[in-house]
Design an enzyme around this catalytic site. Sequence first.
Site, PDB file in Angstrom:
ATOM      1  N   HIS D 196       0.855  -1.187   0.000  1.00  0.00           N
ATOM      2  CA  HIS D 196       0.000   0.000   0.000  1.00  0.00           C
ATOM      3  C   HIS D 196       0.888   1.232   0.000  1.00  0.00           C
ATOM      4  O   HIS D 196       1.859   1.300   0.751  1.00  0.00           O
ATOM      5  CB  HIS D 196      -0.928   0.011   1.217  1.00  0.00           C
ATOM      6  CG  HIS D 196      -1.861   1.189   1.201  1.00  0.00           C
ATOM      7  ND1 HIS D 196      -2.911   1.282   0.323  1.00  0.00           N
ATOM      8  CD2 HIS D 196      -1.881   2.319   1.931  1.00  0.00           C
ATOM      9  CE1 HIS D 196      -3.552   2.430   0.520  1.00  0.00           C
ATOM     10  NE2 HIS D 196      -2.939   3.078   1.494  1.00  0.00           N
ATOM     11  N   GLY D 205      -6.873   3.474   1.719  1.00  0.00           N
ATOM     12  CA  GLY D 205      -7.726   3.592   0.536  1.00  0.00           C
ATOM     13  C   GLY D 205      -7.068   4.281  -0.636  1.00  0.00           C
ATOM     14  O   GLY D 205      -5.841   4.280  -0.768  1.00  0.00           O
ATOM     15  N   LEU D 231     -10.105  -3.713   4.294  1.00  0.00           N
ATOM     16  CA  LEU D 231      -9.199  -2.975   3.402  1.00  0.00           C
ATOM     17  C   LEU D 231      -7.999  -2.370   4.140  1.00  0.00           C
ATOM     18  O   LEU D 231      -8.156  -1.622   5.096  1.00  0.00           O
ATOM     19  CB  LEU D 231      -9.980  -1.845   2.700  1.00  0.00           C
ATOM     20  CG  LEU D 231      -9.167  -1.007   1.705  1.00  0.00           C
ATOM     21  CD1 LEU D 231      -8.701  -1.832   0.522  1.00  0.00           C
ATOM     22  CD2 LEU D 231      -9.981   0.194   1.241  1.00  0.00           C
ATOM     23  N   ASP D 232      -6.800  -2.676   3.664  1.00  0.00           N
ATOM     24  CA  ASP D 232      -5.559  -2.072   4.171  1.00  0.00           C
ATOM     25  C   ASP D 232      -5.379  -2.273   5.669  1.00  0.00           C
ATOM     26  O   ASP D 232      -4.712  -1.463   6.338  1.00  0.00           O
ATOM     27  CB  ASP D 232      -5.502  -0.575   3.846  1.00  0.00           C
ATOM     28  CG  ASP D 232      -5.447  -0.316   2.346  1.00  0.00           C
ATOM     29  OD1 ASP D 232      -5.013  -1.211   1.606  1.00  0.00           O
ATOM     30  OD2 ASP D 232      -5.851   0.782   1.914  1.00  0.00           O
ATOM     31  N   ALA D 233      -5.979  -3.331   6.211  1.00  0.00           N
ATOM     32  CA  ALA D 233      -5.942  -3.518   7.661  1.00  0.00           C
ATOM     33  C   ALA D 233      -5.281  -4.824   8.081  1.00  0.00           C
ATOM     34  O   ALA D 233      -5.280  -5.169   9.258  1.00  0.00           O
ATOM     35  CB  ALA D 233      -7.358  -3.445   8.226  1.00  0.00           C
TER      36      ALA D 233
END
Lengths: 288, 288, 288, 288
Positions: D196, D205, D231-233
Amino acid sequence: MQPTSPTAILLISCPDRTGLVAAVTRFILEHNGNIVALDQHVDIEEGVFFMRVEWTLDSLDIPGDAISARFNAEVAAPLKMQFALHFSDHAERMAIFVSKQGHCLYDLLSRWQSGEWRVHIPLIISNHQDLEPVARQFGVEFRYFPINAGNKREMEDKQLALLSVVKPDFIVLARYMQIVSPKFVEQFPNRLINIHHSFLPAFIGAKPYHAAYGRGVKIIGATSHYVTAELDAGPIIEQDVIRVNHKDSVDELIRKGKDVEKLVLSRAVLYHLRKQVLIYKNKTVVFG
Amino acid sequence: MQPTSPTAILLISCPDRTGLVAAVTRFILEHNGNIVALDQHVDIEEGVFFMRVEWTLDSLDIPGDAISARFNAEVAAPLKMQFALHFSDHAERMAIFVSKQGHCLYDLLSRWQSGEWRVHIPLIISNHQDLEPVARQFGVEFRYFPINAGNKREMEDKQLALLSVVKPDFIVLARYMQIVSPKFVEQFPNRLINIHHSFLPAFIGAKPYHAAYGRGVKIIGATSHYVTAELDAGPIIEQDVIRVNHKDSVDELIRKGKDVEKLVLSRAVLYHLRKQVLIYKNKTVVFG
Amino acid sequence: MQPTSPTAILLISCPDRTGLVAAVTRFILEHNGNIVALDQHVDIEEGVFFMRVEWTLDSLDIPGDAISARFNAEVAAPLKMQFALHFSDHAERMAIFVSKQGHCLYDLLSRWQSGEWRVHIPLIISNHQDLEPVARQFGVEFRYFPINAGNKREMEDKQLALLSVVKPDFIVLARYMQIVSPKFVEQFPNRLINIHHSFLPAFIGAKPYHAAYGRGVKIIGATSHYVTAELDAGPIIEQDVIRVNHKDSVDELIRKGKDVEKLVLSRAVLYHLRKQVLIYKNKTVVFG
Amino acid sequence: MQPTSPTAILLISCPDRTGLVAAVTRFILEHNGNIVALDQHVDIEEGVFFMRVEWTLDSLDIPGDAISARFNAEVAAPLKMQFALHFSDHAERMAIFVSKQGHCLYDLLSRWQSGEWRVHIPLIISNHQDLEPVARQFGVEFRYFPINAGNKREMEDKQLALLSVVKPDFIVLARYMQIVSPKFVEQFPNRLINIHHSFLPAFIGAKPYHAAYGRGVKIIGATSHYVTAELDAGPIIEQDVIRVNHKDSVDELIRKGKDVEKLVLSRAVLYHLRKQVLIYKNKTVVFG
């Protein structure tokens, strides 16, 4: 790292062979210790094994003052291990040497006074009087030794005499701008920590920031190391750097460098205090 | 930085005096240029003024090929300025020298092929054949010069002959493990960029990772510099470092170092391509 | 940077147009000033021009107290510039707010007391008594405001009353663990500097190290920013980070973070003191 | 790290208790293995023990394919350990997903092709055709899935069908600009690595560089993590950062960020390949 109840810390080195970790951990296990940190390292080239193990003392079935003898009898002697035993609740005595610049001294004293570090500071020694007010303000004894070209040996002998009374566990040269003699170094093997204001082995010796400016480097640094007989050549404990550019004058390099120096020295002292450092053949193993 | 329409870039150096910035900006203003970047630096010790100014060409009332003469007549000659004029839409020709290791070569070729950089790569030269498939895969001409102890001078003459045809604007030594001769260096003043796999001036010369391992440093680095007659002593363009520890073998230092080398070299090449670098007395001014 | 004789520093912002640099430098030139530093920046998106210029006062043909009016008449008013004029030999008055943790306070006080910074520290305010001995030891007035859930507004009014007497040029919140009210913030626009113990915008609000531990990040950081009405959302002056790993407990993150916090805050304060910072639309331009 | 002869690597996790290290090392010792790396970690809060141990196979008295069963019977089952056994000479199969940007892809392919990594790359999947020439140039199969708003589920099913044939050991999302479905994620638990382009948890995001520019941060970063349903976690494997300033446009942030992204992703992939990573409750233990 940093359990709240007191712990024992073993630093071990010996020729590498199979079963060393098992032997040490078995000893702790059989005596009801609970390991909270274990690091080991093998220098394959040299064939040497290094280990740091830390365990809680609450339920240990050996009294603290008997651990060393028992460990020696049961493990170290049979396996030809060199070891040192420390206790996390013991505060060591740290003497500090300074000259005129105070940034490292302030940083060390602040960490001590605020309780960030568990350490005693019984003495500050200097070849200048500039920092005496700082020592006094923090309530630490300050002793002035007016060193000049003619009296270096004599002054150092007086310093050694004083230190033999104060009995520090280790000494920190916090931008002390004198080269200490081999005789002095011998008194404090692996117990004399210096901060050099360059990224060693670049810019050994005097005026490293001037040299860095002259060479046009884009990064400057600082190095904390144990002092040995050879200048700026002892085992490195910690280094760090900061980016500089063409705008930075020598004065600006000195200013930026001070921040690196004080942090690198304080990190090195903390590693030493926490018994995270092992020394072998002019290099250090620093367990995280 | 990086306006989308074409720009002119002036690099200027001259003895410092008042009014230099005003003279240059007035010239651009009066000819209807719009400044998008302006950096200046005064080396107070040396009394030298450096400036980089970049402006859009859209509304300039001088045609591109006349700017240099006009600037010289109106500003540079009266003020005794040395200057170089560049245009952001001009792609320079970069030749690359390699030996066996490909990490820097891959990085340079990838940036070129993907369009990240505006540059031409007409030629890759090597003293080994290992990387020929890489060159071929990227569609770049590869020329092999089998250098040995006896034919160094002869091979270099052949390289120079080839380069005199290919006419690169500058050359990148991307881990080329041969020392180029002073004669070679003279052909490409301030146009020969090297990557050295240490944090200069530490560990000059061969096998710096082995030396770093032996010294027990806690940080390793890489240095990109313009090549001069003296080994690893030319003006430094860029440096960077990475943290290592006692666990890192020499092989591991080499592996970690490669990533630093390729990024440092690519940053230096980009600064060179963007005309952000001025050289003065073996140091660089690198405008951000 | 950092000339030895006193300098004037102009910070300028205005709508971008051609000739701004030329107009300013021409003014200084015509009045016999010698520029020692000049930085400019254009925010192309916003169409705003920013400039910092510093020049020596020795031979200036305008007395110091007349520069502002003259510059306004000759340059700023015609070009609709906003500007602020500062003199390098003027020491500003900095008030410090703290709670219980002293690491930032020690660092600020040490830099002041050692003469590293040209600043006055007339007052330390706290909602706890813990750091009063530190203030006293450094000879700085310490005022205790026992804030609780019920008396926040009242205590803040008393703080404001005291500050209206002490008249600091700016205020540093050095790990002050209270949220100051919008009313308070309004009194010190762009003059209230905070240190937040995370890498903003990650981990806004309370207990960022616990949140960082929970998220399992590999790097932690600290952020110094001007305080605005919205929590932890003001213009960022400086940030830095340090690497952590799975071994680090929350306590260890806190310990490592303290070193980053104190350096980041001190760098931000220095940028503010040296007048290197311009603020525009919740962002800063920090000239190197 | 990195012995030259083949090694076995055990990754272990279990509830913490005394004697775990001893039990594991005793097993290796008794079967004539030579430990070359041993790391252990105890999450004191969670009461969980983690261990990575690597030993040479030369003189082991158990054949490679019998180690797992023997270790389970003698150590793991009695102590309720979860474990995974790997061999350093086994090359895993890595599939790569990309979109339009190639910087991470080039970096992964270069490391594979140059032999820096021991890995197979049987397949590159993309929702765009832009990078097909890069895949072809490196000799890797490229499959194009033209995803649009209406066919997302269908395309993903086709991807999964293809992957069920190719059977990668793990998948790398190398700037793949599609959000993969929970169904997809479930197929590759702890085997799906993403990069990311921000310093998570900041700027989750889309368009993190635009957000970073808007917020005026002084440092940007990149984060590689295992993908989970949120998401992205997912568990963070590696992060790194680079300094930026007010001069940097969004385009410049994107350019600087690319270098961080590709290095962070490649480090994370290497940690995964070397079996240095253990996952527990959305966090990673990454043994150095």
